[in-house]
Design a protein around this motif. Structure first.
Motif, PDB file in Angstrom:
ATOM      1  N   ILE A 106      -4.111   7.684   1.643  1.00 57.09           N
ATOM      2  CA  ILE A 106      -4.699   8.256   0.430  1.00 57.09           C
ATOM      3  C   ILE A 106      -5.917   7.406   0.101  1.00 57.09           C
ATOM      4  O   ILE A 106      -5.799   6.258  -0.320  1.00 57.09           O
ATOM      5  CB  ILE A 106      -3.708   8.246  -0.740  1.00 57.09           C
ATOM      6  CG1 ILE A 106      -2.373   8.873  -0.327  1.00 57.09           C
ATOM      7  CG2 ILE A 106      -4.301   8.959  -1.944  1.00 57.09           C
ATOM      8  CD1 ILE A 106      -2.461  10.339   0.018  1.00 57.09           C
ATOM      9  N   LEU A 107      -7.096   7.968   0.299  1.00 54.90           N
ATOM     10  CA  LEU A 107      -8.321   7.177   0.262  1.00 54.90           C
ATOM     11  C   LEU A 107      -9.017   7.159  -1.101  1.00 54.90           C
ATOM     12  O   LEU A 107      -9.588   6.142  -1.492  1.00 54.90           O
ATOM     13  CB  LEU A 107      -9.297   7.684   1.331  1.00 54.90           C
ATOM     14  CG  LEU A 107      -8.773   7.681   2.776  1.00 54.90           C
ATOM     15  CD1 LEU A 107      -9.814   8.271   3.710  1.00 54.90           C
ATOM     16  CD2 LEU A 107      -8.414   6.276   3.207  1.00 54.90           C
TER      17      LEU A 107
ATOM     18  N   ALA B 264      -3.917   2.464   0.608  1.00 53.35           N
ATOM     19  CA  ALA B 264      -2.724   3.175   0.156  1.00 53.35           C
ATOM     20  C   ALA B 264      -2.320   4.249   1.164  1.00 53.35           C
ATOM     21  O   ALA B 264      -3.160   4.861   1.824  1.00 53.35           O
ATOM     22  CB  ALA B 264      -2.977   3.800  -1.207  1.00 53.35           C
ATOM     23  N   TYR B 265      -1.032   4.488   1.245  1.00 53.93           N
ATOM     24  CA  TYR B 265      -0.535   5.502   2.178  1.00 53.93           C
ATOM     25  C   TYR B 265       0.779   6.075   1.675  1.00 53.93           C
ATOM     26  O   TYR B 265       1.470   5.500   0.836  1.00 53.93           O
ATOM     27  CB  TYR B 265      -0.358   4.921   3.578  1.00 53.93           C
ATOM     28  CG  TYR B 265       0.648   3.785   3.678  1.00 53.93           C
ATOM     29  CD1 TYR B 265       1.978   4.022   4.021  1.00 53.93           C
ATOM     30  CD2 TYR B 265       0.271   2.469   3.415  1.00 53.93           C
ATOM     31  CE1 TYR B 265       2.896   2.984   4.110  1.00 53.93           C
ATOM     32  CE2 TYR B 265       1.181   1.419   3.503  1.00 53.93           C
ATOM     33  CZ  TYR B 265       2.494   1.689   3.852  1.00 53.93           C
ATOM     34  OH  TYR B 265       3.404   0.656   3.928  1.00 53.93           O
TER      35      TYR B 265
ATOM     36  N   GLY C 275       0.792  -1.218   0.000  1.00 53.09           N
ATOM     37  CA  GLY C 275       0.000   0.000   0.000  1.00 53.09           C
ATOM     38  C   GLY C 275       0.827   1.271   0.000  1.00 53.09           C
ATOM     39  O   GLY C 275       0.298   2.356  -0.260  1.00 53.09           O
ATOM     40  N   GLN C 276       2.124   1.173   0.285  1.00 56.06           N
ATOM     41  CA  GLN C 276       2.954   2.380   0.330  1.00 56.06           C
ATOM     42  C   GLN C 276       3.208   2.903  -1.070  1.00 56.06           C
ATOM     43  O   GLN C 276       3.680   2.177  -1.952  1.00 56.06           O
ATOM     44  CB  GLN C 276       4.276   2.121   1.039  1.00 56.06           C
ATOM     45  CG  GLN C 276       5.124   3.391   1.164  1.00 56.06           C
ATOM     46  CD  GLN C 276       6.316   3.226   2.081  1.00 56.06           C
ATOM     47  OE1 GLN C 276       6.503   2.174   2.683  1.00 56.06           O
ATOM     48  NE2 GLN C 276       7.119   4.269   2.195  1.00 56.06           N
ATOM     49  N   ILE C 277       2.901   4.167  -1.285  1.00 55.67           N
ATOM     50  CA  ILE C 277       3.020   4.779  -2.604  1.00 55.67           C
ATOM     51  C   ILE C 277       4.463   5.210  -2.863  1.00 55.67           C
ATOM     52  O   ILE C 277       5.088   5.868  -2.037  1.00 55.67           O
ATOM     53  CB  ILE C 277       2.081   5.994  -2.721  1.00 55.67           C
ATOM     54  CG1 ILE C 277       0.620   5.541  -2.681  1.00 55.67           C
ATOM     55  CG2 ILE C 277       2.357   6.774  -4.005  1.00 55.67           C
ATOM     56  CD1 ILE C 277      -0.372   6.682  -2.610  1.00 55.67           C
ATOM     57  N   ASN C 278       4.964   4.815  -4.022  1.00 57.88           N
ATOM     58  CA  ASN C 278       6.229   5.327  -4.543  1.00 57.88           C
ATOM     59  C   ASN C 278       5.866   6.305  -5.651  1.00 57.88           C
ATOM     60  O   ASN C 278       5.432   5.905  -6.723  1.00 57.88           O
ATOM     61  CB  ASN C 278       7.087   4.178  -5.077  1.00 57.88           C
ATOM     62  CG  ASN C 278       8.406   4.668  -5.643  1.00 57.88           C
ATOM     63  OD1 ASN C 278       8.637   5.869  -5.785  1.00 57.88           O
ATOM     64  ND2 ASN C 278       9.278   3.733  -5.986  1.00 57.88           N
ATOM     65  N   TRP C 279       6.050   7.603  -5.394  1.00 59.11           N
ATOM     66  CA  TRP C 279       5.605   8.627  -6.330  1.00 59.11           C
ATOM     67  C   TRP C 279       6.393   8.615  -7.635  1.00 59.11           C
ATOM     68  O   TRP C 279       6.017   9.271  -8.610  1.00 59.11           O
ATOM     69  CB  TRP C 279       5.660  10.009  -5.676  1.00 59.11           C
ATOM     70  CG  TRP C 279       4.703  10.111  -4.533  1.00 59.11           C
ATOM     71  CD1 TRP C 279       4.990  10.024  -3.209  1.00 59.11           C
ATOM     72  CD2 TRP C 279       3.279  10.273  -4.620  1.00 59.11           C
ATOM     73  NE1 TRP C 279       3.838  10.121  -2.452  1.00 59.11           N
ATOM     74  CE2 TRP C 279       2.781  10.279  -3.295  1.00 59.11           C
ATOM     75  CE3 TRP C 279       2.384  10.426  -5.683  1.00 59.11           C
ATOM     76  CZ2 TRP C 279       1.425  10.420  -3.008  1.00 59.11           C
ATOM     77  CZ3 TRP C 279       1.035  10.571  -5.396  1.00 59.11           C
ATOM     78  CH2 TRP C 279       0.568  10.565  -4.077  1.00 59.11           C
TER      79      TRP C 279
ATOM     80  N   MET D 139       6.752  18.370  -0.729  1.00 57.85           N
ATOM     81  CA  MET D 139       7.151  17.099  -1.351  1.00 57.85           C
ATOM     82  C   MET D 139       6.802  15.935  -0.446  1.00 57.85           C
ATOM     83  O   MET D 139       7.197  15.905   0.727  1.00 57.85           O
ATOM     84  CB  MET D 139       8.660  17.090  -1.620  1.00 57.85           C
ATOM     85  CG  MET D 139       9.121  18.082  -2.657  1.00 57.85           C
ATOM     86  SD  MET D 139       8.701  17.605  -4.355  1.00 57.85           S
ATOM     87  CE  MET D 139       9.591  16.064  -4.518  1.00 57.85           C
ATOM     88  N   PHE D 140       6.020  14.984  -0.984  1.00 60.38           N
ATOM     89  CA  PHE D 140       5.805  13.731  -0.268  1.00 60.38           C
ATOM     90  C   PHE D 140       7.097  12.921  -0.290  1.00 60.38           C
ATOM     91  O   PHE D 140       7.885  12.999  -1.242  1.00 60.38           O
ATOM     92  CB  PHE D 140       4.673  12.923  -0.891  1.00 60.38           C
ATOM     93  CG  PHE D 140       3.295  13.467  -0.581  1.00 60.38           C
ATOM     94  CD1 PHE D 140       2.785  13.397   0.698  1.00 60.38           C
ATOM     95  CD2 PHE D 140       2.537  14.052  -1.586  1.00 60.38           C
ATOM     96  CE1 PHE D 140       1.524  13.902   0.993  1.00 60.38           C
ATOM     97  CE2 PHE D 140       1.273  14.552  -1.304  1.00 60.38           C
ATOM     98  CZ  PHE D 140       0.774  14.480  -0.014  1.00 60.38           C
TER      99      PHE D 140
END
Length: 326
Positions: free
Chosen positions: A252-253, A241-242, A221-225, A323-324
């Protein structure tokens, strides 16, 4: 004409929908649901109180006997008793839907017509534990239900009946789950109306087309931008996702479909705009080398409630240019 004795085995809401459909059509199908099998009560919620499964609650509300064996293994006394109890119901068929216990051959062979499984994919695609999540993650255009004659393998049995449904670009795991749950009940009703015919015309699965729906891990679920906007969009729709902002975890819903015209050369993970309709974030390049924006519409900070884009914008929770964490 004697009624067909049916044992139903299932646990979560997905199975509850199918059981409800069979209960509603019991007279039309000339079936008698003689027992329901479901997982033992589990501790749940902040209070960690024992909670009944959705299937158990429905069965009890219709005065159907409920069995909750922890195992069917002959290596334990519980398993031996569970097999004897099942045999005493003298079932003609066992309908299995997201039950959660392994059924040994001794159990599969107990009902006169064996055990039928309601599986949430178009087999042989997405055998395994998480077919709904995996179909969205993979960007599949369709999913569906397969009614399968169970054998000892993992979703390897012969297929009796299949029905498909489209996956649209707004579908999430929950929306697709709900549609497939309804389709599953309808598909099982279709099969039970003419069971012998469907069993006589069962089709073997093409092993060259098999792929597996592995259980979802939290890390997925971890987002890699740096990934493409389409990839991240599917991740948000399919998973919990987060991401992280200054090491603070944020869920992030919800997001909108990707707009092809929203290209960007900004670095991945940069917040381009905090708007009341959506929060625009730059993502990595796609296969054609183009970066795109993703439109986030709902987020949730740790310990807080879900917030819409407008609430986030008005509350000053995010700033343009932040920046995330990648």
């Amino acid at each position: 004409m004697n009624k067909l004795k049916v044992v139903f085995a299932g646990t979560p809401d997905f199975a509850k929908v199918a059981l409800h459909a069979l209960i509603d059509k019991a007279d039309e199908l000339n079936i008698d649901i003689v027992a329901v099998y479901t997982q033992p009560d589990r501790k749940a919620g902040r209070g960690q109180k024992l909670a009944q499964s959705p299937v158990k609650e429905l069965a009890l509300s219709h005065n159907i006997p409920v069995e909750q064996p922890p195992t069917f293994s002959l290596k334990s006394d519980d398993g031996k008793v569970a097999r004897e109890t099942l045999a005493n119901y003298r079932p003609d068929v066992m309908v299995v839907c997201a039950y959660g216990l392994i059924l040994p051959m001794g159990v599969l062979n107990t009902p006169r017509f064996g055990c039928l499984n309601i599986h949430g994919s178009l087999l042989p695609r997405w055998r395994g534990a998480a077919p709904i999540h995996r179909s969205i993650l993979a960007g599949d255009d369709e999913s569906g239900i397969t009614i399968m004659q169970m054998n000892e393998g993992l979703d390897t049995g012969d297929m009796l009946y299949k029905v498909s449904c489209q996956i649209n670009d707004l579908d999430t795991t929950q929306t697709l789950h709900d549609r497939l749950a309804t389709l599953g009940g309808q598909a099982m009703i279709t099969v039970l109306k003419d069971l012998k015919n469907y069993q006589n015309n069962a089709q073997k699965q093409d092993e060259t087309l098999v792929n597996y729906a592995q259980k979802i891990s939290t890390d997925e679920g971890q987002i890699n931008w740096n990934n493409s906007a389409n990839h991240i969009n599917r991740q948000i729709r399919a998973l919990n996702a987060y991401t992280f902002l200054n090491s603070e975890r944020i869920k992030i819903l919800e997001c909108l479909p990707i707009k092809p015209e929203q290209t960007t050369s900004e670095p991945a993970g940069k917040i381009i705009s905090v708007g009341k309709k959506a929060i625009l974030i730059a993502c990595g390049a796609d296969d054609n080398g183009n970066g795109h924006l993703i439109n986030i519409t709902k987020m949730q900070w740790a310990g807080g409630k879900p917030l819409s884009a407008e609430q986030i914008a008005v509350g000053d929770k995010l700033q343009d240019g932040q920046m995330f964490d990648l």
